[in-house]
Design a protein around this motif. Sequence first.
Motif, mmCIF file in Angstrom:
data_model
loop_
_atom_site.group_PDB
_atom_site.id
_atom_site.type_symbol
_atom_site.label_atom_id
_atom_site.label_comp_id
_atom_site.label_asym_id
_atom_site.label_seq_id
_atom_site.Cartn_x
_atom_site.Cartn_y
_atom_site.Cartn_z
ATOM 1 N N GLN A 1 0.847 -1.187 0.000
ATOM 2 C CA GLN A 1 0.000 0.000 0.000
ATOM 3 C C GLN A 1 0.888 1.244 0.000
ATOM 4 O O GLN A 1 1.722 1.424 0.871
ATOM 5 N N VAL A 2 0.680 2.100 -0.977
ATOM 6 C CA VAL A 2 1.475 3.330 -1.084
ATOM 7 C C VAL A 2 0.950 4.348 -0.095
ATOM 8 O O VAL A 2 -0.266 4.554 0.014
ATOM 9 N N GLN A 3 1.848 4.988 0.606
ATOM 10 C CA GLN A 3 1.503 6.083 1.505
ATOM 11 C C GLN A 3 2.222 7.340 1.049
ATOM 12 O O GLN A 3 3.396 7.285 0.671
ATOM 13 N N LEU A 4 1.525 8.452 1.100
ATOM 14 C CA LEU A 4 2.066 9.736 0.673
ATOM 15 C C LEU A 4 2.078 10.683 1.848
ATOM 16 O O LEU A 4 1.056 10.874 2.513
ATOM 17 N N VAL A 5 3.234 11.278 2.096
ATOM 18 C CA VAL A 5 3.375 12.238 3.190
ATOM 19 C C VAL A 5 3.729 13.593 2.589
ATOM 20 O O VAL A 5 4.761 13.732 1.919
ATOM 21 N N GLU A 6 2.873 14.562 2.822
ATOM 22 C CA GLU A 6 3.048 15.901 2.274
ATOM 23 C C GLU A 6 3.604 16.835 3.333
ATOM 24 O O GLU A 6 3.357 16.656 4.530
ATOM 25 N N SER A 7 4.317 17.854 2.873
ATOM 26 C CA SER A 7 4.780 18.908 3.769
ATOM 27 C C SER A 7 4.814 20.211 2.986
ATOM 28 O O SER A 7 4.832 20.221 1.762
ATOM 29 N N GLY A 26 6.157 2.553 0.610
ATOM 30 C CA GLY A 26 5.308 1.366 0.521
ATOM 31 C C GLY A 26 5.296 0.699 -0.827
ATOM 32 O O GLY A 26 4.540 -0.242 -1.044
ATOM 33 N N SER A 27 6.148 1.175 -1.744
ATOM 34 C CA SER A 27 6.210 0.544 -3.060
ATOM 35 C C SER A 27 7.651 0.452 -3.522
ATOM 36 O O SER A 27 8.403 1.418 -3.412
ATOM 37 N N ASP A 28 8.024 -0.708 -4.031
ATOM 38 C CA ASP A 28 9.368 -0.890 -4.566
ATOM 39 C C ASP A 28 9.397 -0.708 -6.076
ATOM 40 O O ASP A 28 10.444 -0.903 -6.687
ATOM 41 N N TYR A 29 8.272 -0.335 -6.635
ATOM 42 C CA TYR A 29 8.168 -0.274 -8.085
ATOM 43 C C TYR A 29 8.215 1.159 -8.584
ATOM 44 O O TYR A 29 7.939 2.109 -7.858
ATOM 45 N N ARG A 30 8.534 1.294 -9.845
ATOM 46 C CA ARG A 30 8.509 2.609 -10.469
ATOM 47 C C ARG A 30 7.072 3.094 -10.533
ATOM 48 O O ARG A 30 6.155 2.331 -10.789
ATOM 49 N N VAL A 63 -0.690 27.500 -14.168
ATOM 50 C CA VAL A 63 0.497 27.579 -13.320
ATOM 51 C C VAL A 63 1.790 27.555 -14.113
ATOM 52 O O VAL A 63 2.871 27.800 -13.553
ATOM 53 N N ARG A 64 1.706 27.259 -15.404
ATOM 54 C CA ARG A 64 2.928 27.152 -16.215
ATOM 55 C C ARG A 64 3.680 28.469 -16.188
ATOM 56 O O ARG A 64 3.111 29.540 -16.363
ATOM 57 N N GLY A 65 4.982 28.376 -15.952
ATOM 58 C CA GLY A 65 5.810 29.567 -15.862
ATOM 59 C C GLY A 65 5.940 30.123 -14.462
ATOM 60 O O GLY A 65 6.836 30.931 -14.191
ATOM 61 N N ARG A 66 5.079 29.701 -13.568
ATOM 62 C CA ARG A 66 5.148 30.152 -12.168
ATOM 63 C C ARG A 66 5.516 29.017 -11.223
ATOM 64 O O ARG A 66 6.185 29.236 -10.210
ATOM 65 N N PHE A 67 5.048 27.832 -11.521
ATOM 66 C CA PHE A 67 5.308 26.663 -10.682
ATOM 67 C C PHE A 67 6.316 25.756 -11.369
ATOM 68 O O PHE A 67 6.324 25.632 -12.603
ATOM 69 N N THR A 68 7.132 25.094 -10.558
ATOM 70 C CA THR A 68 8.096 24.140 -11.077
ATOM 71 C C THR A 68 8.033 22.862 -10.260
ATOM 72 O O THR A 68 8.156 22.905 -9.024
ATOM 73 N N ILE A 69 7.840 21.746 -10.941
ATOM 74 C CA ILE A 69 7.830 20.459 -10.264
ATOM 75 C C ILE A 69 9.163 19.771 -10.500
ATOM 76 O O ILE A 69 9.731 19.846 -11.597
ATOM 77 N N SER A 70 9.667 19.151 -9.456
ATOM 78 C CA SER A 70 10.906 18.398 -9.570
ATOM 79 C C SER A 70 10.752 17.089 -8.804
ATOM 80 O O SER A 70 9.890 16.979 -7.923
ATOM 81 N N ALA A 71 11.582 16.134 -9.143
ATOM 82 C CA ALA A 71 11.434 14.818 -8.531
ATOM 83 C C ALA A 71 12.778 14.204 -8.183
ATOM 84 O O ALA A 71 13.780 14.432 -8.863
ATOM 85 N N ASP A 72 12.770 13.456 -7.101
ATOM 86 C CA ASP A 72 13.899 12.598 -6.741
ATOM 87 C C ASP A 72 13.402 11.171 -6.964
ATOM 88 O O ASP A 72 12.594 10.658 -6.173
ATOM 89 N N TYR A 73 13.857 10.556 -8.038
ATOM 90 C CA TYR A 73 13.316 9.261 -8.429
ATOM 91 C C TYR A 73 13.828 8.136 -7.539
ATOM 92 O O TYR A 73 13.203 7.082 -7.461
ATOM 93 N N VAL A 74 14.931 8.327 -6.892
ATOM 94 C CA VAL A 74 15.438 7.311 -5.967
ATOM 95 C C VAL A 74 14.603 7.314 -4.694
ATOM 96 O O VAL A 74 14.174 6.273 -4.204
ATOM 97 N N LYS A 75 14.362 8.498 -4.164
ATOM 98 C CA LYS A 75 13.596 8.629 -2.926
ATOM 99 C C LYS A 75 12.095 8.636 -3.173
ATOM 100 O O LYS A 75 11.323 8.591 -2.213
ATOM 101 N N LYS A 76 11.684 8.715 -4.431
ATOM 102 C CA LYS A 76 10.257 8.828 -4.784
ATOM 103 C C LYS A 76 9.644 10.022 -4.069
ATOM 104 O O LYS A 76 8.684 9.901 -3.297
ATOM 105 N N MET A 77 10.216 11.157 -4.327
ATOM 106 C CA MET A 77 9.721 12.415 -3.783
ATOM 107 C C MET A 77 9.481 13.391 -4.920
ATOM 108 O O MET A 77 10.184 13.377 -5.930
ATOM 109 N N VAL A 78 8.480 14.229 -4.753
ATOM 110 C CA VAL A 78 8.270 15.322 -5.677
ATOM 111 C C VAL A 78 8.158 16.615 -4.888
ATOM 112 O O VAL A 78 7.638 16.620 -3.776
#
Length: 114
Positions: A1-7, A26-30, A63-78
């Motif tokens: 079961q995937v769990q998401l923790v926001e801050s 909670g997930s070992d998969y991509r 939001v384009r041009g004002r917001f930027t999303i980035s990801a850490d694919y190892v830690k599965k964080m955005v």
Amino acid sequence: QVQLVESGGGLVQPGGSLRLSCAASGSDYRFDMMGWYRQSPGKQRELVAYVTWGRTTTYADSVRGRFTISADYVKKMVNLQMNSLTPEDTAVYYCYYRKSADYWGQGTQVTVSP
């Protein structure tokens, strides 16, 4: 079961910036997609931005041009860096994760007000 923790989130003046983070466990998969949606009172939940495991990014026009999303694919964080915020950005922001099923975070409030 995937769990998401926001801050992040909170109160900011118009023109200000905030940063949201979300960590998946909670997930070992991509994942297929991971990102953010938001919902304002009386409105439907709407896409803000997401990334795919293939390193593509998608933004809502509002939001384009004002917001930027980035990801850490190892830690599965955005992370969502939000700049030039306006009162129209006020909403509850939900982290979203898709891998065979849809998973949602508990939501974090973003309020943009003088």
